[in-house]
Design a protein around this motif. Structure first.
Motif, short mmCIF file in Angstrom:
data_model
loop_
_atom_site.label_atom_id
_atom_site.label_comp_id
_atom_site.label_asym_id
_atom_site.label_seq_id
_atom_site.Cartn_x
_atom_site.Cartn_y
_atom_site.Cartn_z
N THR A 1 -0.49 3.18 -0.16
CA THR A 1 -0.03 2.88 -1.40
C THR A 1 -0.76 3.74 -2.47
O THR A 1 -1.71 4.41 -2.10
N PRO A 2 -0.11 4.10 -3.48
CA PRO A 2 -0.69 4.84 -4.60
C PRO A 2 -2.02 4.20 -5.21
O PRO A 2 -2.92 5.04 -5.45
N LEU A 3 -2.06 2.89 -5.09
CA LEU A 3 -3.32 2.33 -5.51
C LEU A 3 -4.58 2.81 -4.71
O LEU A 3 -5.85 2.93 -5.07
N GLU A 4 -4.22 2.98 -3.30
CA GLU A 4 -5.26 3.24 -2.39
C GLU A 4 -5.63 4.62 -2.56
O GLU A 4 -6.91 4.87 -2.45
N PRO B 1 3.94 0.34 -0.07
CA PRO B 1 3.30 0.96 1.19
C PRO B 1 4.09 2.23 1.88
O PRO B 1 5.41 2.38 1.52
N GLY B 2 3.30 2.95 2.50
CA GLY B 2 3.96 4.24 2.99
C GLY B 2 4.42 5.46 2.15
O GLY B 2 4.83 6.67 2.70
N VAL B 3 3.67 5.42 1.02
CA VAL B 3 4.21 6.42 -0.01
C VAL B 3 3.12 7.74 0.36
O VAL B 3 3.66 8.79 0.42
N PHE B 4 1.82 7.42 0.68
CA PHE B 4 0.84 8.36 1.08
C PHE B 4 0.32 8.11 2.59
O PHE B 4 0.58 6.85 3.08
N SER B 5 -0.49 9.15 3.02
CA SER B 5 -1.30 8.89 4.37
C SER B 5 -2.39 8.14 4.18
O SER B 5 -3.00 7.84 5.26
#
Length: 305
Positions: free
Chosen positions: A194-197, A185-189
């Motif tokens: 998550t990168p998967l999202e 979590p918290g990698v992207f907005s």
């Protein structure tokens, strides 16, 4: 594999710089411990690279052992050249001599780093492009192609699984490290970040594009190797010598009847040729690129690889 450490100088060096009693053989033991670590590194490399590189690994190990011994002996000579002020006392202390000793210490530290760089060379053996002169080259190149294709299929299968099930649970082929990254979590907005999202799949298009590029790169290299092996290796005679396409050594060789003149040697060097005392030939790597004409006083020949 070991070289000699001057124990007498090592003892003197310690006696002039420390109140501790010198333990006989300690300098040699310290040196050999470092060589043993390098030897263990070489054995690990031999287990993972082609036998083609084993001789080079042995050469680098011997060079490391020799250069390390030279460093240690130079270090002890320098330490024995001037006593510590703690040992000699301040009266009539040779200040200029100590200054030179300290400057030499700085130089020796650089020499030690140069010796240690041999270990990095050992670690890098077999990690670059596969040498066509390696008798196992075709097998190694084919393995790289097969591994790249298998990895590409693994990514496609993971994307298919996620598209069908909407979860990574039970997804075959994903490593724990990849799963941790994809669900961090918290990698992207986006959403929980998550990168998967963000990607909505384990492996986005750019990963697959890079994978396809790797397959093509390895396949092109394999095709180039096969093409080279199929070329004729019959020598080509010219006035004053012959040209040899040495596929086994992956070298284009020019063998002169007599030593070429200075002008011809300059042209050879300008076109990438180097004299090989071992093979008694001027040679460069065997490639598809044409070489310029090498002109002799009594004629000329066009050399093409």
């Amino acid at each position: 594999m070991y070289y000699t450490i001057n124990e007498s100088i090592a003892r003197t060096a310690q006696e002039l710089n420390s109140f501790r009693e010198y333990k006989a053989g300690s300098a040699t033991a310290e040196y050999r411990a470092e060589v043993d670590e390098a030897a263990a590194l070489v054995e690990r490399k031999k287990a993972t690279v082609s036998p083609y590189y084993h001789e080079k690994l042995d050469y680098l190990l011997d060079r490391y052992a020799k250069k390390l011994a030279e460093y240690y002996n130079a270090y002890y000579r320098n330490e024995a050249s001037c006593p510590s002020i703690m040992i000699s006392g301040g009266s009539n202390f040779p200040v200029n001599k100590k200054r030179k000793q300290n400057a030499r210490r700085d130089t020796l530290q650089q020499e030690y780093q140069a010796v240690q760089s041999i270990l990095r060379k050992i670690e890098s053996i077999g990690t670059g492009p596969i040498d066509f002169a390696d008798p196992h080259a075709r097998e190694l190149l084919q393995r790289r192609v097969d591994d790249a294709k298998a990895n590409h299929q693994r990514m496609k299968d993971a994307n298919s699984w996620y598209r069908k099930h909407g979860t990574l649970e039970g997804c075959p082929g994903l490593t724990d490290k990849e799963k941790e990254w994809l669900t961090r979590p918290g990698v992207f907005s986006v959403g929980r970040g998550t990168p998967l999202e963000l990607y909505r799949k384990p492996f986005p298009a750019f990963d697959l594009q890079n994978s396809n590029a790797a397959i093509k790169r390895y396949q092109d290299r394999l095709d180039a190797y096969n093409a080279q092996q199929n070329r004729t290796t019959a020598p080509t005679d010219f006035e004053g010598g012959q040209i040899v396409r040495n596929v086994e050594l992956d070298r284009l060789q020019i063998i002169f009847d007599e030593k070429p003149d200075e002008e011809t040697r300059a042209k050879l060097k300008a076109n990438g040729f180097r004299w090989s005392p071992r093979n008694q030939a001027w040679q460069r790597q065997l490639t598809n690129a044409p070489a310029s004409s090498i002109v002799r006083k009594k004629g000329s020949c066009k050399i093409r690889s």
